[in-house]
Design an enzyme around this catalytic site. Structure first.
Site, PDB file in Angstrom:
ATOM      1  N   ASP A 189      58.136  27.493   5.573  1.00 46.37           N
ATOM      2  CA  ASP A 189      58.990  27.717   6.736  1.00 46.37           C
ATOM      3  C   ASP A 189      58.566  26.741   7.836  1.00 46.37           C
ATOM      4  O   ASP A 189      57.554  26.052   7.713  1.00 46.37           O
ATOM      5  CB  ASP A 189      58.782  29.181   7.196  1.00 46.37           C
ATOM      6  CG  ASP A 189      59.843  29.638   8.173  1.00 46.37           C
ATOM      7  OD1 ASP A 189      60.890  28.989   8.278  1.00 46.37           O
ATOM      8  OD2 ASP A 189      59.613  30.670   8.842  1.00 46.37           O
ATOM      9  N   GLU A 233      60.385  21.642   9.786  1.00 45.36           N
ATOM     10  CA  GLU A 233      61.317  20.593  10.258  1.00 45.36           C
ATOM     11  C   GLU A 233      60.622  19.388  10.896  1.00 45.36           C
ATOM     12  O   GLU A 233      61.210  18.304  10.827  1.00 45.36           O
ATOM     13  CB  GLU A 233      62.293  21.194  11.279  1.00 45.36           C
ATOM     14  CG  GLU A 233      63.281  22.164  10.686  1.00 45.36           C
ATOM     15  CD  GLU A 233      62.650  23.516  10.300  1.00 45.36           C
ATOM     16  OE1 GLU A 233      61.663  23.895  10.954  1.00 45.36           O
ATOM     17  OE2 GLU A 233      63.119  24.142   9.351  1.00 45.36           O
ATOM     18  N   ASP A 264      67.831  31.203  10.052  1.00 47.73           N
ATOM     19  CA  ASP A 264      67.808  32.410  10.863  1.00 47.73           C
ATOM     20  C   ASP A 264      69.180  32.750  11.414  1.00 47.73           C
ATOM     21  O   ASP A 264      69.480  32.552  12.578  1.00 47.73           O
ATOM     22  CB  ASP A 264      66.784  32.241  11.985  1.00 47.73           C
ATOM     23  CG  ASP A 264      65.382  32.111  11.410  1.00 47.73           C
ATOM     24  OD1 ASP A 264      65.214  32.389  10.211  1.00 47.73           O
ATOM     25  OD2 ASP A 264      64.478  31.726  12.151  1.00 47.73           O
TER      26      ASP A 264
END
Ligand SMILES: *[C@@H]1O[C@H](CO)[C@@H](O)[C@H](O)[C@H]1NC(C)=O
Ligand SMILES: *[C@@H]1O[C@H](CO)[C@@H](O)[C@H](O)[C@H]1NC(C)=O
Ligand SMILES: *[C@@H]1O[C@H](CO)[C@@H](O)[C@H](O)[C@H]1NC(C)=O
Ligand SMILES: *[C@@H]1O[C@H](CO)[C@@H](O)[C@H](O)[C@H]1NC(C)=O
Ligand SMILES: *[C@@H]1O[C@H](CO)[C@@H](O)[C@H](O)[C@H]1NC(C)=O
Ligand SMILES: *[C@@H]1O[C@H](CO)[C@@H](O)[C@H](O)[C@H]1NC(C)=O
Ligand SMILES: CC(=O)N[C@H]1CO[C@H](CO)[C@@H](O)[C@@H]1O
Length: 848
Positions: A422, A425, A553
């Site tokens: 997670d 990025e 999300d």
């Protein structure tokens, strides 16, 4: 996982006196054509316009006819300094080479001003044409525009949460991987896939893939006089295009997978239903969730652990009070004994603290990204002050593997079945240059980086393709439309240098891909013969070769429920990423019962199937509501009986690149009414799913092409008439699904509470005759988990001619499971023939 607070640095917009139309373009010379290849020099055709950087005076053009249906066009700097994506990160397809006249698509060059076009050989139809605007190739800005036909059918250019068929009017797609709570529309999200598929109905489909990792805006728009175009506005890198000629949309997917890489085959169990929640208080609670699923008779395949398990949010640690190791080991043992799985989160941010072994071991092998003075580059993440792995540093992979082997050691640690990457990025809670990692975090780790004075500097030598020198890596003049603001906001500074001399400005978008590559390698090191399962938030071209992806999300609302369909179709059909799905019932906010029931049914017909919610959201385990329990039992029962059907589709995706799920126009490419549909899809290529999509609605109006279909639940035929059909009173525990005529569906006769048990059940073959009375299908079988199954697999094709069902093919996987019945649809009632046909050899069933 989310980080929801927003604040954006006001940034000075650059006043421009020049415009792109003042740029001089290039002139082609020294054109050399040989077998299947063309090269040319491109020189700046006038005074540099230097609009957002410095114009490069000398470029090279390379055109390769790589296969009959793949053409490679590359425009790059003659000095070979401009950044090109490392082959180690994104391997390029091999180039067998064909003669130009044999290719289904043709390249045509115009010398002055330089432009090129791509056309389909069979019809001379132009597919891509840069005539009319001039190429701009600057140190920090690359611009190219192609004309397109009026109102084209364009798909892809992910990751986004917009319609599947892209808007063609004033539509901007930005590519800059970013933390994106609530998956905003019209925005860049977590991943970058700058490739599109264009469908032109009866004249065919083609694909255009750009291999470029730099930040960019792709505009799809019309000129003032109404001419349609698509244009690339890129912050750097080279123009590395692959043009893919398909006869059908499916062909284009297949050809794209040759470029991006074939998707990784996942294990059978990964199609099971999975449950996660950020904010579960302790390991006992997790065990209770598992027990409550069993008690409610809802099959649970895998339990997931978000960051709650960690001590102070440090990766590779457990909270000694709430998630003590011995209890965690017990939980995983219990799960494994019942055939269930456990997956845990691993974020990239590593807590910066000398008392933290993972950090110290990373420091010892120089595994972290550094700032300009050679000190560690610090930011803020869940653990407080963190540093991030430099995946380009030579020892980072070994350090990461070592951490994974230690912590997930089956004998002494937690024996996970998959890993979840997670925040990759990269997400940084530090918003901007004024941010110091949180005080509390800094206090804990107030120590100098004395050992870090080996200055890390970029190499500027020509020929290494590591990036041009002398750029403003922090505030480039061309501003892409990043929803976070400037490039470095809430991520790593783009002016940081990686260990190999490249800079984050160029490599930002591949950080996630590199992390999942490393994680996958590490998982293979711990279980060399098990297919690694990695779930990632951030993606890039080629990420399907490494990992599964969930859509981030989202929100517990109907809008995001609907958006999952186009998100799934983009990834699975256009970006070669089959194993995708949403957080079922939504991540943020309170899930409402009826919506959750619908979402559970919707998710059952999407490849990756997991319920997950935020810490601030109320619990939404499916057993908490009666209605949802009923919906889940029905949905999972159907999904599990169809498990081998979808596993077969996964095998096709992994071995040939054809999509695991299909937009309607992939199956009916000449039916113009299908081109814009993104609230229905084919699960595999035989099951048409048409969920209720209105907020709290109980009726659905869906499209049926001109073909015969059979209701999946009742098996009754229904003739499609190229028109919509309305079904009313669809219960919240129902979802309309139809079998396409002309297909044979292998179904397990019964489900099971784990996929391991499902695998022990016999098959029923559902024969759904097409308009001509025939039908075909296939079934792939293997052990469900081995990396290399060798010859131990079966790939069986079924053919029904109206009287006889023939099963033929390869029979390398030995099994006791048999086909216990064959059901022929079409009459008032299906005709059923019972038997016990072995799946270890060819067979025939005559039904009259
Ligand atoms: C480029 O466009 C111009 C203006 O529309 C046209 O006159 C010219 O023929 C075109 N060139 C090519 C090679 O298509
Ligand atoms: C699309 O073109 C119109 C007309 O030239 C222009 O006003 C608009 O700003 C453009 N949109 C984008 C996203 O560039
Ligand atoms: C679509 O139309 C083309 C051209 O008329 C034809 O060759 C092709 O077979 C058709 N495809 C289907 C699936 O009907
Ligand atoms: C499990 O079910 C019991 C009985 O309904 C309930 O009291 C408990 O809160 C549930 N636990 C969890 C973790 O859902
Ligand atoms: C599945 O069902 C079997 C018996 O039907 C039972 O023994 C087993 O514990 C169940 N497993 C789970 C995970 O609920
Ligand atoms: C990047 O730019 C920022 C802002 O100008 C500066 O503070 C920082 O030192 C620079 N870092 C590097 C590695 O050059
Ligand atoms: C993309 C989208 O619809 N996002 C929505 C998610 O939910 C929040 C809160 O309800 C909305 O504000 C967003 O518009």
């Amino acid at each position: 996982m989310k980080f929801a607070s927003h604040y954006i640095l006001a940034s000075a917009s650059v006043a421009l006196s020049a415009s792109i139309s003042d740029c001089p373009g290039y002139t082609a010379s020294n054109i050399v054509e040989s077998d299947g290849k063309l090269t040319a020099d491109l020189s700046l055709a006038g005074t540099a316009c230097n609009i957002y950087g410095t114009d490069l005076s000398d470029l090279k053009l390379l055109v390769e006819y790589q296969t009959n249906s793949r053409l490679h066009v590359k425009i790059y700097d003659a000095g070979l300094q401009v950044y090109q994506i490392q082959e180690s990160v994104l391997p390029r397809p091999s180039n067998p080479g064909v003669l130009a006249p044999d290719s289904a698509i043709q390249f045509k060059l115009t010398e002055d001003p330089f432009s090129f076009s791509i056309s389909r050989a069979s019809s001379n139809e132009i597919l891509f044409d840069t005539n009319g605007t001039k190429l701009v190739f600057e140190s920090q800005y690359v611009y190219l525009r192609t004309r397109l036909p009026k109102d084209p059918n364009l798909y892809g250019l992910g990751e986004h949460s917009d319609s599947f068929r892209l808007s063609t009017d004033s539509y901007k797609r930005t590519f800059w991987n970013a933390e994106s709570p609530f998956i905003p529309r019209d925005s860049n999200l977590y991943g970058s896939h700058p490739n599109y598929l264009e469908h032109r109905g009866e004249s065919g489909s083609h694909g255009v893939a750009l291999l470029n990792a730099n930040g960019m805006d792709i505009n799809i728009n019309k000129t003032d006089s109404g001419d349609q175009y698509l244009e690339y506005n890129i912050l750097g890198g080279v123009l590395d295009f692959y043009f893919l000629a398909g006869s059908s949309p499916t062909d284009v997917s297949r050809l794209y997978a040759e470029v991006a890489g074939l998707p990784a085959m996942t294990s059978y169990w990964t199609f099971g239903f999975q449950q996660c929640k950020y904010g579960w208080p302790d390991v006992e609670f997790e065990a209770e969730v598992v027990a409550n699923y069993s008690a409610a008779n809802i099959p649970l395949e895998a339990l997931w652990a978000d960051i709650d398990y960690m001590e102070d949010r440090r990766i590779f640690t457990v909270d000694p009070e709430k998630y003590p190791l011995d209890k965690m080991r017990q939980l995983v043992d219990d799960l494994h004994q019942r055939g269930q799985k456990y997956v845990m989160m691993l974020d990239p941010g590593v807590h910066k603290s000398d008392t933290y072994a993972t950090y110290s071991r990373g420091v010892a092998v120089d595994a972290f990204i550094k700032a300009v003075d050679g000190s560690l580059y610090r930011g803020e993440q869940w653990a407080g002050e963190v540093v991030w792995p430099d995946w380009f540093a030579p020892k980072t992979q070994d350090w990461w593997t070592d951490e994974i082997l230690r912590f997930f050691d089956p004998k002494t640690g937690i024996d996970i079945d998959g890993a979840w990457n997670d925040m990759n990025e990269v997400s940084n809670f530090c918003a901007d240059v004024n941010c110091e990692p949180s005080e509390e975090a800094t206090k804990r780790n107030a120590e100098a980086d004395a050992s870090y004075k080996a200055l890390r500097s970029r190499q500027d030598s020509a020929g290494d393709m590591k990036g041009l020198p002398d750029r403003d890596l922090f505030n480039p003049n061309y501003r892409i439309d990043n929803h976070q603001g400037d490039l470095s906001i809430r991520t790593l500074y783009t002016n940081n240098t990686n260990a190999d001399g490249t800079v984050q400005y160029d490599t930002h978008n591949i950080h996630g891909l590199m992390m999942i590559t490393a994680t996958r390698n590490s998982l293979l090191a711990r279980r060399p013969n098990s297919r690694p399962f990695v779930l990632t938030r951030s993606t890039f071209t080629g990420a399907g070769t490494k990992a599964a992806h969930w859509f981030g999300d989202n929100d517990s609302n109907w809008d995001d429920y609907r958006a999952t369909i186009s998100q799934m179709l983009s990834f699975a059909a256009v970006h070669a990423m089959p194993m995708v799905g949403s957080d079922v019932c939504g991540f943020n906010g309170k899930a409402q019962e009826q919506m959750c029931a619908r979402w559970v049914l919707l998710g059952a017909f999407q490849p990756f199937y997991r319920n997950h919610a935020d810490i601030s959201a109320p619990n939404q385990e499916l057993y908490l509501w009666e209605l949802v329990t009923e919906a889940a039992q029905k949905a999972i029962d159907a999904r599990y009986r169809l498990l081998d059907y979808i596993y077969t589709a996964m095998y096709r995706a992994a071995s040939t690149g054809v999509p695991i799920v299909n937009p309607l126009f992939f199956v009916y490419p000449n039916d113009t009414k299908t081109f814009g549909i993104d609230l229905q899809w084919f699960y595999g290529d035989a099951l048409l799913v048409s969920p209720v999509t209105d907020d709290d609605g109980t009726s659905v109006t869906f499209y049926l092409p001109d073909d015969i279909f059979y209701d999946f639940w009742t098996l009754q035929p229904i003739q499609g008439k190229s028109a919509t059909v309305t079904v009313d009173d669809v219960a919240f525990t129902d979802i309309p699904v139809h079998i396409r005529g002309g297909t044979v569906l292998p179904l397990r006769s019964a489900s099971g509470n784990t996929t391991e048990l499902v695998r022990q059940n016999d098959f029923t073959l559902i024969v759904a005759p097409g308009i001509d009375g025939s039908a075909s299908g296939s079934l792939y079988l293997d052990d469900g988990d081995s990396v290399d199954v060798g010859s131990k697999y079966s790939d069986i094709s079924f053919k029904w001619d109206g009287k006889i069902l023939k099963a033929e093919g390869t029979f390398g996987y030995e099994t006791d499971v048999v086909v216990e019945s064959v059901k022929i649809l079409g009459g008032e009632e299906p005709v059923t023939k019972e038997g016990a046909w072995s799946l270890n050899e060819a067979f025939e069933v005559t039904v009259s």
